[in-house]
Enzyme design. Structure first.
Site, mmCIF file in Angstrom:
data_model
loop_
_atom_site.group_PDB
_atom_site.id
_atom_site.type_symbol
_atom_site.label_atom_id
_atom_site.label_comp_id
_atom_site.label_asym_id
_atom_site.label_seq_id
_atom_site.Cartn_x
_atom_site.Cartn_y
_atom_site.Cartn_z
ATOM 1 N N ARG A 49 -18.425 -16.203 5.258
ATOM 2 C CA ARG A 49 -18.557 -17.304 6.479
ATOM 3 C C ARG A 49 -17.086 -18.252 6.499
ATOM 4 O O ARG A 49 -16.653 -18.746 7.464
ATOM 5 C CB ARG A 49 -19.620 -18.386 6.260
ATOM 6 C CG ARG A 49 -19.897 -19.215 5.087
ATOM 7 C CD ARG A 49 -21.053 -19.680 4.795
ATOM 8 N NE ARG A 49 -21.291 -20.796 6.035
ATOM 9 C CZ ARG A 49 -22.368 -21.341 6.387
ATOM 10 N NH1 ARG A 49 -23.657 -20.839 5.832
ATOM 11 N NH2 ARG A 49 -22.417 -22.242 7.359
ATOM 12 N N ASP A 51 -15.350 -21.649 4.789
ATOM 13 C CA ASP A 51 -15.390 -22.984 5.041
ATOM 14 C C ASP A 51 -14.376 -23.553 6.100
ATOM 15 O O ASP A 51 -13.458 -22.845 6.264
ATOM 16 C CB ASP A 51 -15.287 -24.127 3.978
ATOM 17 C CG ASP A 51 -16.512 -23.990 2.727
ATOM 18 O OD1 ASP A 51 -17.572 -23.339 3.313
ATOM 19 O OD2 ASP A 51 -16.294 -24.548 1.879
ATOM 20 N N TYR A 113 -10.685 -14.254 -3.365
ATOM 21 C CA TYR A 113 -10.189 -15.385 -2.907
ATOM 22 C C TYR A 113 -8.949 -15.831 -3.959
ATOM 23 O O TYR A 113 -8.929 -15.474 -5.063
ATOM 24 C CB TYR A 113 -11.016 -16.595 -2.849
ATOM 25 C CG TYR A 113 -12.324 -16.388 -2.054
ATOM 26 C CD1 TYR A 113 -12.262 -17.099 -0.600
ATOM 27 C CD2 TYR A 113 -13.515 -15.739 -2.358
ATOM 28 C CE1 TYR A 113 -13.008 -17.066 0.183
ATOM 29 C CE2 TYR A 113 -14.409 -15.578 -1.204
ATOM 30 C CZ TYR A 113 -14.289 -16.311 0.152
ATOM 31 O OH TYR A 113 -15.234 -16.291 0.912
ATOM 32 N N ARG A 200 -14.048 -23.621 -3.985
ATOM 33 C CA ARG A 200 -13.414 -24.805 -4.031
ATOM 34 C C ARG A 200 -14.113 -25.655 -5.038
ATOM 35 O O ARG A 200 -13.408 -26.445 -5.818
ATOM 36 C CB ARG A 200 -13.721 -25.468 -2.784
ATOM 37 C CG ARG A 200 -12.966 -24.738 -1.682
ATOM 38 C CD ARG A 200 -13.063 -25.373 -0.132
ATOM 39 N NE ARG A 200 -12.716 -26.629 0.009
ATOM 40 C CZ ARG A 200 -13.509 -27.650 1.000
ATOM 41 N NH1 ARG A 200 -14.298 -26.784 1.625
ATOM 42 N NH2 ARG A 200 -13.303 -28.684 0.790
#
Length: 251
Positions: A49, A51, A113, A200
């Site tokens: 998804r 952020d 990531y 994060r």
């Protein structure tokens, strides 16, 4: 016929990948562009998804195209046709046919990531959308020790935003490294999946380790679960990018 798309986007002006009722998301923009070339509404299922404000180099999505009798021409349309209707910040990079059993999210075996920090007082405007200023005086070795503890399977409840997959908070991390090149610090993490806001939060908590506010052992204890409030704050979204999604060779 089912097609797999590889999509890149600069997420600055979007509310993440997933379509939302009250904000513009990348999924909506891609679906509207594809609908224009296919002549009907479509649903595109993404691998993750991401952020609001997070970028992607290698987002993967799938869709089913009815009556696609010429796959080569359809692949070309899904890339070049869609890009004619997409803003410059979003691009379909590739399209290919896949088996009907393929699912962009459920079939994924690994996601990677990357988070970028700049060790300069002023970030160059050509890097600013993607690089976050790093706090002064970080202990990089302590951050590396904390990252090494991420390897394996752990309970990441302490790093998950509300609304995430708290019913299944365990994830397996295959790679977690901090590296330094020039004035830039980079965190790369790969795993079989990530909870909402997890990367994060990992970066934000690692920065607390680097600033001496937590020890690597304190960081490790968070991998046993716990409330979100027990970990550090989320690092800014702009430094994060979904680099790639991987699948088994059969897919």
């Amino acid at each position: 016929m089912k097609y797999r798309l590889r999509i890149a986007y600069i997420g600055t002006d979007y509310a993440g990948w997933q379509r939302q009722d009250n904000a513009l998301a990348v999924q909506q923009v891609v679906e509207e562009a594809l609908a224009r070339i296919l002549g009907r509404s479509v649903t595109v299922h993404g691998a993750g998804r991401t952020d609001a404000g997070v970028h992607a180099r290698g987002q993967v999505a799938h869709l089913t195209v009815a009556n696609a009798s010429a796959p080569k021409e359809t692949r070309r349309a899904l890339v070049h046709g869609a890009n004619r209707h997409l803003p410059a910040a979003i691009r379909v990079l590739a399209a290919e046919t896949v088996d009907d059993a393929f699912h962009a999210r459920k079939s994924a075996t690994s996601k990677t990531y990357r988070y970028r920090l700049g060790r300069v007082r002023v970030i160059d405007p050509f890097r600013a959308p993607f690089v976050v200023p790093a706090p002064v005086g970080l202990d990089l070795e302590a951050m590396k020790r904390a990252a090494s503890m991420l390897l394996g399977r752990h309970d990441f409840s302490a790093f998950a935003k509300s609304g995430g997959s708290h019913g299944q908070p365990e994830r397996t991390i295959q790679r977690a490294t901090w590296t330094e090149a020039g004035d830039e610090l980079t965190f790369v993490v790969a795993g079989d999946g990530f909870l909402r806001g997890m990367v994060r939060a990992l970066v934000g908590t690692a920065l607390e380790v680097g600033r001496g506010r937590r020890s690597p052992d304190d960081f490790a204890r968070l991998l046993q679960g716990g409330p979100r409030s027990s970990a550090g704050p989320n690092a800014p979204a702009s430094g994060l990018c979904l680099e790639r999604v991987e699948y088994s060779r059969r897919q």
